[in-house]
Motif scaffolding. Sequence first.
Motif, PDB file in Angstrom:
ATOM      1  N   VAL A  83      39.536  39.642  37.572  1.00 15.47           N
ATOM      2  CA  VAL A  83      39.781  39.544  36.075  1.00 15.47           C
ATOM      3  C   VAL A  83      39.282  40.741  35.405  1.00 15.47           C
ATOM      4  O   VAL A  83      40.101  41.220  34.616  1.00 15.47           O
ATOM      5  CB  VAL A  83      39.398  38.175  35.894  1.00 15.47           C
ATOM      6  CG1 VAL A  83      39.569  37.918  34.282  1.00 15.47           C
ATOM      7  CG2 VAL A  83      40.069  36.963  36.544  1.00 15.47           C
ATOM      8  N   LEU A 100      46.067  40.281  41.602  1.00 18.18           N
ATOM      9  CA  LEU A 100      45.169  39.172  41.343  1.00 18.18           C
ATOM     10  C   LEU A 100      45.990  37.866  41.873  1.00 18.18           C
ATOM     11  O   LEU A 100      45.191  37.104  42.235  1.00 18.18           O
ATOM     12  CB  LEU A 100      45.064  39.134  39.582  1.00 18.18           C
ATOM     13  CG  LEU A 100      44.109  37.749  39.303  1.00 18.18           C
ATOM     14  CD1 LEU A 100      42.801  37.931  39.744  1.00 18.18           C
ATOM     15  CD2 LEU A 100      44.134  37.913  37.685  1.00 18.18           C
ATOM     16  N   GLY A 155      44.656  46.447  31.467  1.00 14.16           N
ATOM     17  CA  GLY A 155      45.383  45.755  30.614  1.00 14.16           C
ATOM     18  C   GLY A 155      44.950  46.631  29.010  1.00 14.16           C
ATOM     19  O   GLY A 155      45.694  46.779  28.220  1.00 14.16           O
ATOM     20  N   ASN A 192      48.272  45.092  39.060  1.00  9.60           N
ATOM     21  CA  ASN A 192      47.004  44.443  38.985  1.00  9.60           C
ATOM     22  C   ASN A 192      47.205  43.107  38.981  1.00  9.60           C
ATOM     23  O   ASN A 192      46.529  42.298  39.409  1.00  9.60           O
ATOM     24  CB  ASN A 192      46.206  45.020  37.746  1.00  9.60           C
ATOM     25  CG  ASN A 192      45.591  46.358  38.116  1.00  9.60           C
ATOM     26  OD1 ASN A 192      45.616  46.806  39.299  1.00  9.60           O
ATOM     27  ND2 ASN A 192      45.056  46.964  37.296  1.00  9.60           N
ATOM     28  N   TYR A 193      48.106  42.549  38.172  1.00  6.33           N
ATOM     29  CA  TYR A 193      48.335  41.147  37.833  1.00  6.33           C
ATOM     30  C   TYR A 193      48.789  40.427  39.301  1.00  6.33           C
ATOM     31  O   TYR A 193      48.584  39.335  39.617  1.00  6.33           O
ATOM     32  CB  TYR A 193      49.278  40.774  36.568  1.00  6.33           C
ATOM     33  CG  TYR A 193      48.666  40.623  35.305  1.00  6.33           C
ATOM     34  CD1 TYR A 193      47.870  39.694  34.957  1.00  6.33           C
ATOM     35  CD2 TYR A 193      48.673  41.805  34.387  1.00  6.33           C
ATOM     36  CE1 TYR A 193      47.364  39.829  33.585  1.00  6.33           C
ATOM     37  CE2 TYR A 193      48.208  42.062  33.266  1.00  6.33           C
ATOM     38  CZ  TYR A 193      47.382  41.030  32.711  1.00  6.33           C
ATOM     39  OH  TYR A 193      46.731  40.912  31.767  1.00  6.33           O
ATOM     40  N   VAL A 233      41.714  43.713  35.978  1.00  5.99           N
ATOM     41  CA  VAL A 233      42.737  43.321  35.295  1.00  5.99           C
ATOM     42  C   VAL A 233      42.804  43.429  33.797  1.00  5.99           C
ATOM     43  O   VAL A 233      43.609  44.268  33.185  1.00  5.99           O
ATOM     44  CB  VAL A 233      43.500  42.135  35.713  1.00  5.99           C
ATOM     45  CG1 VAL A 233      44.855  41.869  34.995  1.00  5.99           C
ATOM     46  CG2 VAL A 233      43.930  42.003  37.143  1.00  5.99           C
ATOM     47  N   LYS A 234      41.567  43.135  33.229  1.00  7.14           N
ATOM     48  CA  LYS A 234      41.485  43.201  31.653  1.00  7.14           C
ATOM     49  C   LYS A 234      41.481  44.364  31.214  1.00  7.14           C
ATOM     50  O   LYS A 234      41.987  44.996  30.154  1.00  7.14           O
ATOM     51  CB  LYS A 234      40.322  42.246  31.423  1.00  7.14           C
ATOM     52  CG  LYS A 234      40.474  40.631  31.256  1.00  7.14           C
ATOM     53  CD  LYS A 234      39.307  39.933  31.062  1.00  7.14           C
ATOM     54  CE  LYS A 234      39.045  39.952  29.642  1.00  7.14           C
ATOM     55  NZ  LYS A 234      37.923  38.851  29.399  1.00  7.14           N
ATOM     56  N   PHE A 249      41.919  35.434  30.441  1.00  5.58           N
ATOM     57  CA  PHE A 249      41.894  36.949  30.120  1.00  5.58           C
ATOM     58  C   PHE A 249      41.317  37.171  28.682  1.00  5.58           C
ATOM     59  O   PHE A 249      41.371  38.256  28.084  1.00  5.58           O
ATOM     60  CB  PHE A 249      43.269  37.727  30.436  1.00  5.58           C
ATOM     61  CG  PHE A 249      43.809  37.724  31.699  1.00  5.58           C
ATOM     62  CD1 PHE A 249      43.156  38.595  32.628  1.00  5.58           C
ATOM     63  CD2 PHE A 249      44.849  36.827  32.272  1.00  5.58           C
ATOM     64  CE1 PHE A 249      43.675  38.645  33.859  1.00  5.58           C
ATOM     65  CE2 PHE A 249      45.122  37.036  33.713  1.00  5.58           C
ATOM     66  CZ  PHE A 249      44.383  37.845  34.409  1.00  5.58           C
ATOM     67  N   SER A 265      48.823  47.557  35.053  1.00  4.82           N
ATOM     68  CA  SER A 265      48.639  46.204  34.682  1.00  4.82           C
ATOM     69  C   SER A 265      49.678  45.183  35.508  1.00  4.82           C
ATOM     70  O   SER A 265      49.122  44.049  35.846  1.00  4.82           O
ATOM     71  CB  SER A 265      48.532  45.892  33.180  1.00  4.82           C
ATOM     72  OG  SER A 265      49.877  46.142  32.730  1.00  4.82           O
ATOM     73  N   GLN A 266      50.947  45.664  35.525  1.00  3.75           N
ATOM     74  CA  GLN A 266      51.657  44.525  36.206  1.00  3.75           C
ATOM     75  C   GLN A 266      51.290  44.365  37.856  1.00  3.75           C
ATOM     76  O   GLN A 266      51.113  43.509  38.393  1.00  3.75           O
ATOM     77  CB  GLN A 266      53.224  45.367  36.310  1.00  3.75           C
ATOM     78  CG  GLN A 266      54.100  44.742  35.121  1.00  3.75           C
ATOM     79  CD  GLN A 266      53.760  43.403  34.825  1.00  3.75           C
ATOM     80  OE1 GLN A 266      53.189  42.908  34.159  1.00  3.75           O
ATOM     81  NE2 GLN A 266      54.828  42.680  35.505  1.00  3.75           N
TER      82      GLN A 266
END
Length: 192
Positions: A52, A125, A59, A121-122, A55-56, A190, A118-119
């Motif tokens: 998390v 996740l 992002g 990474n999401y 990803v944060k 997030f 980020s895409q």
Amino acid sequence: MTFRAILTLAAAAMLSACGLNSVPTAEENAKAKWGEVQNQYQRRSDLIPNLVATVKAAGAQEKAILVEVTQARAAANTVKVSGDDLKDPAKVQQFAQVQGALGLSLQRLQEAYPELKSQGNYATLMDQLEGTENRITNARRDYNTAVQSYNVTIRTFPDAIGAKIFYGAKPMVPFQATTPGAETAPKVDFGS
């Protein structure tokens, strides 16, 4: 003592010895499976917050670049130069500056594009969350199967004889969700 009595005692002794190895083997198997349940919970506890955070962070970096581009575009749209303004060097220079700033922002976005993750990474996740929950489910199922095997072993003849006499074996408790809402996976926040 008669031959029949000796044969009966010998058969009883042999049958009761059957549980001598199977009971501790089944018990240790169930304990090992419980260890795996705990291992998978620890994995989730260690892994998910780190994912998390990753990803944060990605992002946030991407958001900063996109905000910069959006602000530069907005600033470029606020400065208008008409045909009459082309004689005013200050207005032309101001227009050139905001357009240059937009160009630099777009260049940064273009340079950062291969790094925008980020895409991905999401998606990673989500895959990890699903995989982690599946691992936990499998570990709990394996534990419950081992507990069932142990409990059957200590309750069935002939192992029950050795289980009670030598080990004082008691049934193990299978995993059951006891926390209210345990049937729901934890929420990922997030902070946005």
